[in-house]
Design a protein around this motif. Structure first.
Motif, PDB file in Angstrom:
ATOM      1  N   GLY A 141      43.697  37.774  37.443  1.00 50.25           N
ATOM      2  CA  GLY A 141      42.305  37.450  37.697  1.00 50.25           C
ATOM      3  C   GLY A 141      41.652  36.647  36.593  1.00 50.25           C
ATOM      4  N   SER A 142      42.421  36.273  35.565  1.00 49.15           N
ATOM      5  CA  SER A 142      41.856  35.533  34.435  1.00 49.15           C
ATOM      6  C   SER A 142      41.267  34.201  34.867  1.00 49.15           C
ATOM      7  CB  SER A 142      42.927  35.313  33.359  1.00 49.15           C
ATOM      8  OG  SER A 142      42.378  34.823  32.169  1.00 49.15           O
ATOM      9  N   GLU A 143      41.708  33.700  36.022  1.00 49.46           N
ATOM     10  CA  GLU A 143      41.221  32.424  36.523  1.00 49.46           C
ATOM     11  C   GLU A 143      39.763  32.456  36.955  1.00 49.46           C
ATOM     12  OE1 GLU A 143      43.043  34.742  39.911  1.00 49.46           O
ATOM     13  OE2 GLU A 143      43.629  34.258  37.846  1.00 49.46           O
ATOM     14  N   MET A 144      39.173  33.673  37.067  1.00 49.58           N
ATOM     15  CA  MET A 144      37.776  33.756  37.509  1.00 49.58           C
ATOM     16  C   MET A 144      37.013  34.819  36.745  1.00 49.58           C
ATOM     17  SD  MET A 144      36.377  34.017  41.440  1.00 49.58           S
ATOM     18  CE  MET A 144      34.682  33.546  41.835  1.00 49.58           C
ATOM     19  N   LEU A 165      30.882  32.698  27.346  1.00 47.86           N
ATOM     20  CA  LEU A 165      31.253  31.288  27.154  1.00 47.86           C
ATOM     21  C   LEU A 165      32.685  30.999  27.595  1.00 47.86           C
ATOM     22  CD1 LEU A 165      29.679  30.817  23.612  1.00 47.86           C
ATOM     23  CD2 LEU A 165      28.731  30.053  25.806  1.00 47.86           C
ATOM     24  N   LEU A 166      33.395  32.008  28.074  1.00 47.60           N
ATOM     25  CA  LEU A 166      34.820  31.838  28.362  1.00 47.60           C
ATOM     26  C   LEU A 166      35.173  31.969  29.844  1.00 47.60           C
ATOM     27  CD1 LEU A 166      36.356  33.642  25.258  1.00 47.60           C
ATOM     28  CD2 LEU A 166      36.099  31.174  25.666  1.00 47.60           C
ATOM     29  N   PHE A 167      34.225  31.675  30.705  1.00 48.39           N
ATOM     30  CA  PHE A 167      34.554  31.506  32.121  1.00 48.39           C
ATOM     31  C   PHE A 167      35.163  30.114  32.320  1.00 48.39           C
ATOM     32  CE2 PHE A 167      31.210  34.725  32.795  1.00 48.39           C
ATOM     33  CZ  PHE A 167      31.793  35.514  33.782  1.00 48.39           C
ATOM     34  N   PRO A 168      36.250  30.003  33.078  1.00 44.41           N
ATOM     35  CA  PRO A 168      36.729  28.655  33.423  1.00 44.41           C
ATOM     36  C   PRO A 168      35.647  27.880  34.173  1.00 44.41           C
ATOM     37  CG  PRO A 168      38.339  30.335  34.050  1.00 44.41           C
ATOM     38  CD  PRO A 168      37.079  31.064  33.675  1.00 44.41           C
ATOM     39  N   LYS A 169      35.581  26.576  33.934  1.00 38.95           N
ATOM     40  CA  LYS A 169      34.648  25.744  34.695  1.00 38.95           C
ATOM     41  C   LYS A 169      35.075  25.698  36.161  1.00 38.95           C
ATOM     42  CE  LYS A 169      32.136  24.678  31.149  1.00 38.95           C
ATOM     43  NZ  LYS A 169      30.786  25.260  31.016  1.00 38.95           N
ATOM     44  N   PHE A 170      36.371  25.694  36.368  1.00 41.49           N
ATOM     45  CA  PHE A 170      36.937  25.696  37.721  1.00 41.49           C
ATOM     46  C   PHE A 170      38.350  26.265  37.649  1.00 41.49           C
ATOM     47  CE2 PHE A 170      38.125  21.623  35.843  1.00 41.49           C
ATOM     48  CZ  PHE A 170      39.496  21.626  36.024  1.00 41.49           C
ATOM     49  N   SER A 171      38.836  26.721  38.787  1.00 39.93           N
ATOM     50  CA  SER A 171      40.231  27.107  38.901  1.00 39.93           C
ATOM     51  C   SER A 171      40.763  26.627  40.242  1.00 39.93           C
ATOM     52  CB  SER A 171      40.412  28.621  38.780  1.00 39.93           C
ATOM     53  OG  SER A 171      40.233  29.048  37.448  1.00 39.93           O
ATOM     54  N   VAL A 172      41.909  25.975  40.198  1.00 37.86           N
ATOM     55  CA  VAL A 172      42.588  25.486  41.392  1.00 37.86           C
ATOM     56  C   VAL A 172      43.625  26.520  41.802  1.00 37.86           C
ATOM     57  CG1 VAL A 172      44.065  23.673  42.341  1.00 37.86           C
ATOM     58  CG2 VAL A 172      42.211  23.071  40.754  1.00 37.86           C
ATOM     59  N   MET A 243      47.147  35.833  46.367  1.00 39.71           N
ATOM     60  CA  MET A 243      46.465  35.066  45.327  1.00 39.71           C
ATOM     61  C   MET A 243      44.973  35.367  45.308  1.00 39.71           C
ATOM     62  SD  MET A 243      46.720  30.951  44.621  1.00 39.71           S
ATOM     63  CE  MET A 243      48.106  30.983  43.485  1.00 39.71           C
ATOM     64  N   TRP A 244      44.349  35.403  46.474  1.00 36.25           N
ATOM     65  CA  TRP A 244      42.901  35.617  46.531  1.00 36.25           C
ATOM     66  C   TRP A 244      42.556  37.068  46.221  1.00 36.25           C
ATOM     67  CZ3 TRP A 244      38.803  33.584  45.301  1.00 36.25           C
ATOM     68  CH2 TRP A 244      37.545  33.815  45.890  1.00 36.25           C
ATOM     69  N   THR A 245      43.370  38.006  46.663  1.00 37.93           N
ATOM     70  CA  THR A 245      43.112  39.413  46.364  1.00 37.93           C
ATOM     71  C   THR A 245      43.194  39.675  44.869  1.00 37.93           C
ATOM     72  OG1 THR A 245      43.986  40.095  48.518  1.00 37.93           O
ATOM     73  CG2 THR A 245      43.847  41.787  46.825  1.00 37.93           C
ATOM     74  N   ALA A 246      44.190  39.092  44.211  1.00 38.61           N
ATOM     75  CA  ALA A 246      44.332  39.270  42.766  1.00 38.61           C
ATOM     76  C   ALA A 246      43.133  38.687  42.024  1.00 38.61           C
ATOM     77  CB  ALA A 246      45.625  38.628  42.280  1.00 38.61           C
ATOM     78  N   THR A 247      42.602  37.586  42.516  1.00 40.27           N
ATOM     79  CA  THR A 247      41.418  36.990  41.898  1.00 40.27           C
ATOM     80  C   THR A 247      40.196  37.888  42.094  1.00 40.27           C
ATOM     81  OG1 THR A 247      42.257  34.734  42.228  1.00 40.27           O
ATOM     82  CG2 THR A 247      39.893  34.977  41.903  1.00 40.27           C
ATOM     83  N   LEU A 248      40.006  38.366  43.313  1.00 41.01           N
ATOM     84  CA  LEU A 248      38.852  39.218  43.615  1.00 41.01           C
ATOM     85  C   LEU A 248      38.909  40.555  42.884  1.00 41.01           C
ATOM     86  CD1 LEU A 248      38.599  38.602  47.458  1.00 41.01           C
ATOM     87  CD2 LEU A 248      37.010  37.777  45.711  1.00 41.01           C
ATOM     88  N   ALA A 249      40.119  40.998  42.533  1.00 38.05           N
ATOM     89  CA  ALA A 249      40.264  42.287  41.865  1.00 38.05           C
ATOM     90  C   ALA A 249      39.631  42.305  40.485  1.00 38.05           C
ATOM     91  CB  ALA A 249      41.749  42.649  41.757  1.00 38.05           C
ATOM     92  N   LEU A 250      39.450  41.130  39.871  1.00 33.79           N
ATOM     93  CA  LEU A 250      38.904  41.127  38.510  1.00 33.79           C
ATOM     94  C   LEU A 250      37.986  39.937  38.255  1.00 33.79           C
ATOM     95  CD1 LEU A 250      39.074  43.037  36.096  1.00 33.79           C
ATOM     96  CD2 LEU A 250      40.868  41.605  35.148  1.00 33.79           C
ATOM     97  N   ASN A 251      37.156  39.611  39.239  1.00 33.23           N
ATOM     98  CA  ASN A 251      36.165  38.556  38.995  1.00 33.23           C
ATOM     99  C   ASN A 251      34.777  39.134  38.755  1.00 33.23           C
ATOM    100  OD1 ASN A 251      35.296  39.335  41.540  1.00 33.23           O
ATOM    101  ND2 ASN A 251      35.185  37.260  42.370  1.00 33.23           N
TER     102      ASN A 251
END
Length: 387
Positions: A141-144, A165-172, A243-251
């Protein structure tokens, strides 16, 4: 529900063939450092796609970021940023590469000793370079989010830090980039996302109904897709859901307004730093034992978890029997994807218990958990239960 503030500025670009969109996502005048791990990003063609999308921009590259990114390696990237006057970072890889990029983003502009960033938990971060990510491994989830973990190899210290200050500007996020991953890494991703969700959910009730249902849905999704995620590497829909579940787990969303635990992570970090066990696998070692030791303070949520996630009905036994069943189901899930859940599975015994306790004491990890009641004595009980 507890008071909270929620803000997540990361733009997500999700779907097949989205790496080409870097051409518009990265500023045209940017002087870019691409950061990546091993040779897989090159072999799979992902780096070639990234280079093509960046076009005529000034581009430098830095590879070799480890699965558990080390301060020693990352300082090489910091030196390159400073020497070449680079002003935009692009992580290409999984959570470790993105975590490492967050450290570089902060360290490159830090006036003092950069390890202070980790030692302060990120409190000393006052500025950071902008960065984006191309995710190739769904797990952390580091991408978000705005958190990261780095290791000082010299002292076996693995410390987390975070900063607004350490949120990615974007993640593909292109799910097809996961097709070539080894089954071991997919299994790690399933467990990592599962435990991230549990750390924010399995605490005590605060009437956060939406967060609970959201977390339970994520857990059910991971259990549902796990067999196909391992059996069919090129099943796009399954990998997209992973991929999306892993992102949502830690955003940050399911953790808003609820108590959080994270003791499993803090203990697991020490196992990784000492014995180089994959992060997700340390979580699978610690969590079942921790849930059992903490069963009284977590009882209400363990019963809810057992019923809603695992279908353990209220009339299927006593409360203790249902809690036992919920913990057994958790351990069984980890083992079903091929991950050992005891220290003995990694040829570790009592000596590892003593070593981890020494590291926890050294790093001030002496009051962990949502109630801050996991002291060194209780950590010992947890670790010995995981033997």
């Amino acid at each position: 529900m507890q008071n909270f503030e929620f803000h997540n500025p990361t733009k997500i670009v999700f779907g097949a063939n989205t790496v080409a969109k870097l051409a518009k996502l990265v500023p045209e005048t940017a002087r870019v450092l691409i950061l990546f791990g091993g040779a897989s990003a090159e072999k799979t063609g992902t780096l070639a796609e990234v280079r093509a999308a960046l076009g005529g921009r000034v581009v430098q590259e830095f590879g070799g970021i480890e699965p558990n990114p080390s301060y020693e390696t990352l300082m090489g990237a910091v030196a390159k940023v400073r020497a070449e006057k680079l002003d935009f970072l692009l992580a290409v890889g999984g959570g470790s590469v993105i975590d490492g990029t967050k450290f570089v983003a902060a360290a490159a502009l830090y006036d003092g000793e950069p390890w202070e960033i980790a030692q302060s938990g990120g409190a000393k971060v006052k500025q950071a370079l902008p960065f984006g990510a191309v995710l190739t491994l769904p797990a952390t989830g580091s991408e978000m989010n705005n958190g990261a973990v780095v290791t000082l190899k010299a002292t076996h210290a693995k410390l987390p830090f975070r900063s607004a200050l350490l949120f990615p500007k974007f993640s593909v996020l292109d799910p097809s980039k996961t097709f070539t991953l080894p089954a071991k890494q997919i299994a790690n991703g399933l467990v990592d996302a599962f435990v991230h969700t549990v750390e924010q959910y399995l605490t005590y009730p605060v009437q956060a109904l939406a967060q609970d249902r959201f977390a339970e849905g994520l857990l059910q999704t991971l259990v549902e897709i796990a067999p196909q995620a391992l059996a069919a590497p090129d099943d796009y829909d399954t990998r997209a859901n992973l991929m999306w579940t892993a992102t949502l787990a830690l955003n940050g969303l399911i953790g808003a307004g609820v108590p959080q635990d994270w003791a499993t992570h803090m203990i697991g970090h020490e196992l990784t730093a000492l014995y180089d066990i994959d992060h997700a696998r340390t979580l699978a070692i610690v969590l079942p034992a921790l849930l059992n030791v903490q069963r009284d303070t977590k009882r209400a949520k363990l019963l809810q978890y057992g019923e809603r996630v695992w279908g353990i009905a209220k009339d299927s036994g006593s409360e203790d029997e249902r809690v036992d069943a919920a913990i057994a189901a958790t351990r069984g899930f980890f083992e079903s994807v091929g991950i050992a859940t005891r220290l003995s599975g990694y040829q570790l015994g009592q000596e590892a218990v003593e070593a981890v306790l020494a590291q926890l004491a050294e790093h001030g990890m002496t009051s962990l958990g949502e109630h801050r009641d996991i002291d060194l004595a209780r950590s010992r009980v947890i670790l010995e239960a995981a033997l």
